[in-house]
Enzyme design. Structure first.
Site, mmCIF file in Angstrom:
data_model
loop_
_atom_site.group_PDB
_atom_site.id
_atom_site.type_symbol
_atom_site.label_atom_id
_atom_site.label_comp_id
_atom_site.label_asym_id
_atom_site.label_seq_id
_atom_site.Cartn_x
_atom_site.Cartn_y
_atom_site.Cartn_z
ATOM 1 N N LYS A 134 43.746 42.762 47.857
ATOM 2 C CA LYS A 134 44.089 41.328 47.874
ATOM 3 C C LYS A 134 44.458 40.903 49.295
ATOM 4 C CE LYS A 134 47.045 37.983 45.398
ATOM 5 N NZ LYS A 134 48.139 37.803 44.394
ATOM 6 N N SER A 170 47.199 34.212 40.701
ATOM 7 C CA SER A 170 46.642 34.061 42.015
ATOM 8 C C SER A 170 45.674 35.177 42.408
ATOM 9 C CB SER A 170 47.756 34.001 43.056
ATOM 10 O OG SER A 170 48.423 35.246 43.151
ATOM 11 N N SER A 211 50.617 36.609 38.252
ATOM 12 C CA SER A 211 49.405 36.613 39.074
ATOM 13 C C SER A 211 48.552 37.869 38.993
ATOM 14 C CB SER A 211 49.766 36.374 40.543
ATOM 15 O OG SER A 211 50.037 35.024 40.775
#
Lengths: 494, 95
Positions: free
Chosen positions: A77, A157, A181
């Site tokens: 990420k 997210s 998330s």
């Protein structure tokens, strides 16, 4: 072997140990899948040279005692600082930022021999539930509603991580979870995601959103892979003062599938008004599956559940306003072009107006407001008191002998990109209604894919565990996964 | 509690984010929507409840107050938008 990118981490590990494949072959298969999946916009900074260099190093060291992640290609990420590789948290304000250091979690993965394929799309500063606040544009869910071509959100997210794992662009990915998330995008894409107990994974080098809530975790194709990858991510880290010294158990060894005699709580407050019958039916099936596996199902009450989201939307923005104060155009990232006569205040204000997107600006300003003189007690301190009560709700049911709690992971299946554009911000926040309590209480939570809805989209269930007992939680998740038998994959259109 | 455009402008100033005057009414509306949602917290009886400071009861670790990883000036300045002679450069602060 064909379709090496479709292997699980465990499958690839075993094949590597037997000499049936190489890390270079696995990595090339993933790089080629990434190349062919630009439509998903999951990978936003590709690092093929680094990946192949790491893969060759892993192959050179190959042995029967190689660590589990040796030679395994992963996606990271964009929130994780990776040395010399762009790390910008999906934000324009960190445009061009290349860290001079490595986050502890990614360093742990590399120490185990893992291969980094590149950085993954995400909502800006992890603030969002649909990956629509990213400076890179939307990540797209590989799943579609039957023959309908509408582009769906992979959730947020960690939307790029979810999309990449579901589409077999990598064998696993890192995510982070401040209010849901990891778990919400995992549920939207039919994969597994676990947020461990607060303090399990070091936060050092992970770009901060809300420091008392942020935790990293793995997003993987199944529960076994989550156990393997989480094991490698966790460690005590002197550079994070909230990092635990609690020993990390062998998570994979805990996966016996035997949950006989375990007590699973069903919280009545998680039945929402107007909840879809499909989510309700999935939850009922989940209860039945765990009961059939020998667990005892009990009704429980978590009376302050309703107040978790409002408390979160005080605490998280408050911490964000403080954490994001560092983006001032001085030390790294974007600096606005200044007009004649502009001083340092104009530099700050223009830089932050240009560099932060609308949702981030909104949250920084809400956080500023709830922390400002005259409102600190009424908002921030009140929310922190409610947080104490939310945590106590969980402590009470665990004290009554509950081992884990079963809930839906999300209130709906993945929705269309842009479908929430006209809604007010609070409507988007409701996506986290089932997951946010877990962050406020610091507990481990895992999303497991459990079925498809009528339109063919994946739905997930969430299990919440006792603090520091991710081993038992993963085993319950494994039993649920085994019973659910979820094997569906998105049909390739990209 | 309702937020007007004057309060919205003050919050933007405190947050050091430039917001054009024309954008203030919409911003105030959004604040009011979010704060309206947060107002639910007033229903909770918090009498005698301590505010949470740490989700897991733990004493923050301490260490000697000494330099641990110093002498990295070049690395620290490497990402600066404007660095000169070993310093971060900013517009003139003091007249």
């Amino acid at each position: 072997m064909s379709d090496l990118n479709r292997l699980t981490i465990a499958g690839a590990r075993d094949a590597l140990r037997k000499g049936e494949t190489t890390s270079v072959a696995l990595t090339e298969a993933c790089l080629s899948a990434i190349e062919g999946a630009k439509a998903l916009n999951a990978f936003v900074h590709d690092t093929p040279e680094l990946a192949l260099e790491q893969a060759r190093a892993a192959d050179a060291k190959r042995g029967a005692d190689a660590p589990a992640l040796s030679g395994i290609p992963l996606g990271i990420k964009d929130l994780f600082c990776t040395k010399g590789v762009p790390s910008q948290a999906g934000s324009a304000i960190l445009n061009g930022f290349k860290p001079e250091y490595e986050s502890t979690v990614t360093q742990n993965l590399f120490d185990q021999g893992a291969v980094m394929l590149g950085k993954l799309n995400m909502d800006e500063f992890a603030m969002g539930s649909s990956n629509e606040t990213s400076i890179y544009g939307n990540a797209v869910n590989p799943w579609r509603r039957g023959d309908d071509n509408t582009a769906l959100t992979p959730g947020g997210s960690s939307g790029g991580s979810a999309s990449a794992v579901a589409a077999d662009l990598c064998l696993g990915a890192t995510g982070t979870d401040t209010g849901g998330s990891i778990r919400q995008p995992a549920a939207f894409t039919g994969i597994t995601g676990i947020k461990p107990t607060y303090g399990r994974c070091s936060r050092w080098g992970i770009i901060a959103f809300a420091s008392s809530l942020d935790q990293a975790g793995p997003m993987t194709k199944d529960v076994r892979d989550a156990a393997i990858m989480l094991q490698a991510m966790c460690s005590h880290d002197p550079k994070d003062s909230t990092s635990t010294t609690t020993p990390v158990p062998d998570f994979e060894a805990a996966l016996t599938g035997d949950i006989r005699g375990k007590t699973i709580g069903i919280p009545k407050e998680y039945t929402l008004d107007g909840m879809s019958d499909e989510i309700d039916a999935l939850w009922t099936r989940g209860k039945e599956m765990l009961r059939d596996a020998g667990a005892k199902i009990v009704d429980i009450s978590l009376p302050h559940t309703k107040y978790a989201l409002p408390a979160y939307y005080v605490i998280a923005p408050a911490e964000a306003s403080s954490n994001l104060a560092r983006y001032d155009g001085v030390r790294y990232g974007h600096r606005a072009k200044l007009a004649h006569g502009d001083g340092i205040t104009e530099m700050y204000e223009k830089t932050r107006a240009e560099g932060f997107g609308a949702e981030v600006q909104r949250r920084v300003m809400i956080g500023t407001y709830v922390l400002s003189a005259g409102f600190y007690d009424a908002y921030y301190n009140r929310a922190r008191r409610v947080r104490t009560l939310i945590k106590k709700d969980f402590e009470d049911v665990f004290a009554q002998g509950v081992d884990a709690i079963l809930t839906p992971a999300t209130p709906s299946a993945a929705f269309g990109l842009g479908e929430m554009a006209a809604a007010d911000p609070v409507q988007m926040y409701l996506n986290d209604v089932f997951t946010v309590t877990v962050n406020l209480a610091g507990l481990p939570g895992v999303a497991v894919p459990a079925g498809l809805d009528r339109q063919g989209l994946p739905l997930g269930l969430q299990l919440i565990g006792r603090p520091w007992e991710e081993d038992a939680l993963l085993n319950t998740a494994y039993a649920l996964e085994t019973a659910a038998g979820f094997v569906a994959k998105p049909a390739k259109w990209w | 509690m309702s937020i007007d455009t004057t309060t919205a402008a003050r919050v933007a100033k405190l947050a050091r984010i430039k917001v054009e005057d024309a954008a203030l009414p919409a911003l105030a509306d959004e604040f009011n929507t979010i704060l309206g949602f947060i107002e639910q917290l007033n229903e909770v009886d918090i009498e005698g409840v301590e505010p949470m400071t740490s989700v897991e009861p733990m004493r923050l670790k301490r260490r000697e107050d000494v330099v641990t990883e110093g002498h990295q000036q070049a690395k620290i300045l490497a990402n600066a938008p404007d660095a000169r002679e070993g310093f971060f450069a900013v517009p003139k602060v003091v007249e």
